[in-house]
Design a protein around this motif. Structure first.
Motif, mmCIF file in Angstrom:
data_model
loop_
_atom_site.group_PDB
_atom_site.id
_atom_site.type_symbol
_atom_site.label_atom_id
_atom_site.label_comp_id
_atom_site.label_asym_id
_atom_site.label_seq_id
_atom_site.Cartn_x
_atom_site.Cartn_y
_atom_site.Cartn_z
ATOM 1 N N GLN A 1 0.148 -14.628 15.200
ATOM 2 C CA GLN A 1 0.132 -14.893 13.749
ATOM 3 C C GLN A 1 1.511 -14.569 13.169
ATOM 4 O O GLN A 1 1.964 -15.188 12.218
ATOM 5 C CB GLN A 1 -0.907 -13.995 13.044
ATOM 6 C CG GLN A 1 -2.307 -14.074 13.580
ATOM 7 C CD GLN A 1 -3.074 -15.283 13.079
ATOM 8 O OE1 GLN A 1 -2.687 -15.875 12.076
ATOM 9 N NE2 GLN A 1 -4.127 -15.652 13.745
ATOM 10 N N ARG B 1 0.827 -1.223 0.000
ATOM 11 C CA ARG B 1 0.000 0.000 0.000
ATOM 12 C C ARG B 1 0.854 1.264 0.000
ATOM 13 O O ARG B 1 0.315 2.365 -0.157
ATOM 14 C CB ARG B 1 -0.888 0.024 1.241
ATOM 15 C CG ARG B 1 -2.004 -0.979 1.226
ATOM 16 C CD ARG B 1 -2.686 -0.947 2.579
ATOM 17 N NE ARG B 1 -3.871 -1.769 2.617
ATOM 18 C CZ ARG B 1 -4.479 -2.119 3.747
ATOM 19 N NH1 ARG B 1 -3.989 -1.725 4.902
ATOM 20 N NH2 ARG B 1 -5.550 -2.856 3.720
ATOM 21 N N LEU C 1 1.906 -8.613 7.472
ATOM 22 C CA LEU C 1 2.000 -10.066 7.327
ATOM 23 C C LEU C 1 1.122 -10.455 6.141
ATOM 24 O O LEU C 1 -0.041 -10.057 6.083
ATOM 25 C CB LEU C 1 1.486 -10.745 8.603
ATOM 26 C CG LEU C 1 1.639 -12.255 8.682
ATOM 27 C CD1 LEU C 1 3.095 -12.641 8.907
ATOM 28 C CD2 LEU C 1 0.777 -12.836 9.798
ATOM 29 N N GLY D 1 -3.426 -8.540 10.178
ATOM 30 C CA GLY D 1 -4.851 -8.216 10.210
ATOM 31 C C GLY D 1 -5.574 -8.871 11.374
ATOM 32 O O GLY D 1 -6.413 -8.256 12.027
ATOM 33 N N THR E 1 -0.664 0.936 7.293
ATOM 34 C CA THR E 1 -0.342 0.867 8.721
ATOM 35 C C THR E 1 1.174 0.887 8.898
ATOM 36 O O THR E 1 1.698 1.537 9.803
ATOM 37 C CB THR E 1 -0.968 -0.403 9.327
ATOM 38 O OG1 THR E 1 -2.382 -0.245 9.277
ATOM 39 C CG2 THR E 1 -0.537 -0.629 10.752
ATOM 40 N N GLY F 1 -3.619 -4.751 13.053
ATOM 41 C CA GLY F 1 -3.022 -3.538 12.469
ATOM 42 C C GLY F 1 -4.000 -2.591 11.779
ATOM 43 O O GLY F 1 -3.776 -1.387 11.738
ATOM 44 N N GLU F 2 -5.110 -3.170 11.283
ATOM 45 C CA GLU F 2 -6.057 -2.305 10.555
ATOM 46 C C GLU F 2 -6.720 -1.278 11.478
ATOM 47 O O GLU F 2 -7.258 -0.271 11.017
ATOM 48 C CB GLU F 2 -7.132 -3.145 9.864
ATOM 49 C CG GLU F 2 -6.633 -3.981 8.690
ATOM 50 C CD GLU F 2 -6.164 -3.151 7.507
ATOM 51 O OE1 GLU F 2 -6.314 -1.916 7.494
ATOM 52 O OE2 GLU F 2 -5.611 -3.752 6.565
HETATM 53 C C1 LIG Z 1 -2.686 -10.806 0.414
HETATM 54 C C2 LIG Z 1 -2.875 -10.576 1.892
HETATM 55 C C3 LIG Z 1 -2.531 -11.573 2.791
HETATM 56 C C4 LIG Z 1 -2.692 -11.365 4.173
HETATM 57 N N1 LIG Z 1 -2.361 -12.363 5.036
HETATM 58 C C5 LIG Z 1 -2.566 -12.204 6.371
HETATM 59 C C6 LIG Z 1 -2.261 -13.251 7.289
HETATM 60 O O1 LIG Z 1 -1.786 -14.317 6.931
HETATM 61 N N2 LIG Z 1 -2.504 -13.033 8.607
HETATM 62 C C7 LIG Z 1 -3.027 -11.853 9.076
HETATM 63 O O2 LIG Z 1 -3.233 -11.719 10.281
HETATM 64 N N3 LIG Z 1 -3.285 -10.819 8.219
HETATM 65 C C8 LIG Z 1 -3.078 -10.976 6.888
HETATM 66 N N4 LIG Z 1 -3.353 -9.942 6.015
HETATM 67 C C9 LIG Z 1 -3.830 -8.661 6.553
HETATM 68 C C10 LIG Z 1 -2.706 -7.608 6.649
HETATM 69 O O3 LIG Z 1 -1.570 -8.108 7.331
HETATM 70 C C11 LIG Z 1 -3.264 -6.400 7.396
HETATM 71 O O4 LIG Z 1 -4.341 -5.878 6.662
HETATM 72 C C12 LIG Z 1 -2.254 -5.313 7.673
HETATM 73 O O5 LIG Z 1 -2.784 -4.427 8.650
HETATM 74 C C13 LIG Z 1 -1.879 -4.493 6.430
HETATM 75 O O6 LIG Z 1 -0.827 -3.626 6.787
HETATM 76 P P1 LIG Z 1 -0.304 -2.441 5.844
HETATM 77 O O7 LIG Z 1 -1.378 -1.392 5.829
HETATM 78 O O8 LIG Z 1 0.945 -1.988 6.495
HETATM 79 O O9 LIG Z 1 -0.079 -3.036 4.483
HETATM 80 C C14 LIG Z 1 -3.210 -10.130 4.641
HETATM 81 C C15 LIG Z 1 -3.544 -9.124 3.725
HETATM 82 C C16 LIG Z 1 -3.393 -9.340 2.370
HETATM 83 C C17 LIG Z 1 -3.786 -8.258 1.388
#
Ligand SMILES: Cc1cc2nc3c(=O)[nH]c(=O)nc-3n(C[C@H](O)[C@H](O)[C@H](O)COP(=O)(O)O)c2cc1C
Length: 224
Positions: free
Chosen positions: A111, A12, A70, A105, A17, A140-141
């Motif tokens: 996790q 992103r 993650l 997430g 985050t 994190g969201e």
């Molecule tokens: C393709 C994809 C795979 C993800 N896999 C995981 C996961 O395995 N476990 C988890 O807790 N969150 C997972 N997430 C959620 C992200 O880790 C979460 O939305 C995070 O806050 C995004 O952080 P950012 O805004 O820094 O990119 C995934 C998200 C995406 C788009």
């Protein structure tokens, strides 16, 4: 003056985050007179000159802080690619400190700690980075980085993260060890009845809405 290089591994980019967490620590360290630099990973892995720029920044840095989400219990592609680039270049990383800040997430930081922290530790020891500790953040969201929000704009939800980021800054300043740390952003009572049930209901509703928008039949029961 020690230089701190931030590598933002969120696909992103600036609205993430990872960026919100990084921006807070970036400003805090700057106020402490550290030299700081932030790169967005996805912009550094295509062209040769960008890879050279990345390697030069790593060479000049005393601390490399990786900010990343993650993805599928693992790393996003751009992070893996950068780990590969560093590995293949066989740089001299002696005395450079590597510290990942990872958010996921799901609400539980396990996790992250169960799978991906050992991978980053293995990477650090293989390429010659000194392990500087790690911060694993569940849920994190809640920080709403994807809307471009900064930590001071999301009130109580950022409290635990801010506390840890400031501890990281202090550990850099005092050259003391920062431990492998995991935190949650949402207070524990959110995970218990009745809020847990309400959150599950709302989440399911949200997922279904998105699926419907994409043309899925969310209430289909083909096996019946
Ligand atoms: C393709 C994809 C795979 C993800 N896999 C995981 C996961 O395995 N476990 C988890 O807790 N969150 C997972 N997430 C959620 C992200 O880790 C979460 O939305 C995070 O806050 C995004 O952080 P950012 O805004 O820094 O990119 C995934 C998200 C995406 C788009």
């Amino acid at each position: 003056m020690s230089k701190v290089l931030f590598l933002n591994g969120s696909p992103r980019g600036k609205k993430s985050t990872s960026a919100a967490l990084g921006n807070y620590l970036f400003d805090f360290l700057k106020d402490m007179n550290f030299e700081t630099k932030m790169l967005i990973n996805r912009n550094q892995i295509g062209k040769e000159e960008k890879i050279e720029e990345l390697l030069k920044e790593i060479e000049e840095a005393s601390y490399v802080i990786l900010l990343t989400p993650l993805y599928d219990d693992c790393q996003p592609y751009n992070v893996l690619k950068i780990l590969e680039i560093i590995f293949e270049k066989q740089m001299n990383l002696e005395n450079k400190i590597f510290l990942p800040i990872i958010n996921c997430g799901f609400p539980e930081p396990e996790q992250i700690t169960e799978g991906t922290i050992p991978i980053y530790k293995q990477f650090a020891s293989q390429v010659g980075f000194k392990w500087g500790g790690s911060l694993s953040i569940g849920g994190g969201e809640m920080l709403q980085g994807r809307y471009g929000k900064q930590l001071h704009e999301v009130s109580q939800f950022a409290k635990n993260a801010i506390e840890e980021l400031e501890k990281i800054a202090e550990s850099l300043k005092n050259k003391t060890e920062y431990p492998d740390t995991e935190i949650i952003l949402v207070p524990g009572y959110f995970y218990k009845w009745p809020l847990k049930n309400l959150a599950t209901y709302m989440n399911n509703k949200g997922w279904k809405k998105v699926a419907e928008k994409k043309g899925e039949k969310v209430d289909a029961t083909p096996l019946l």
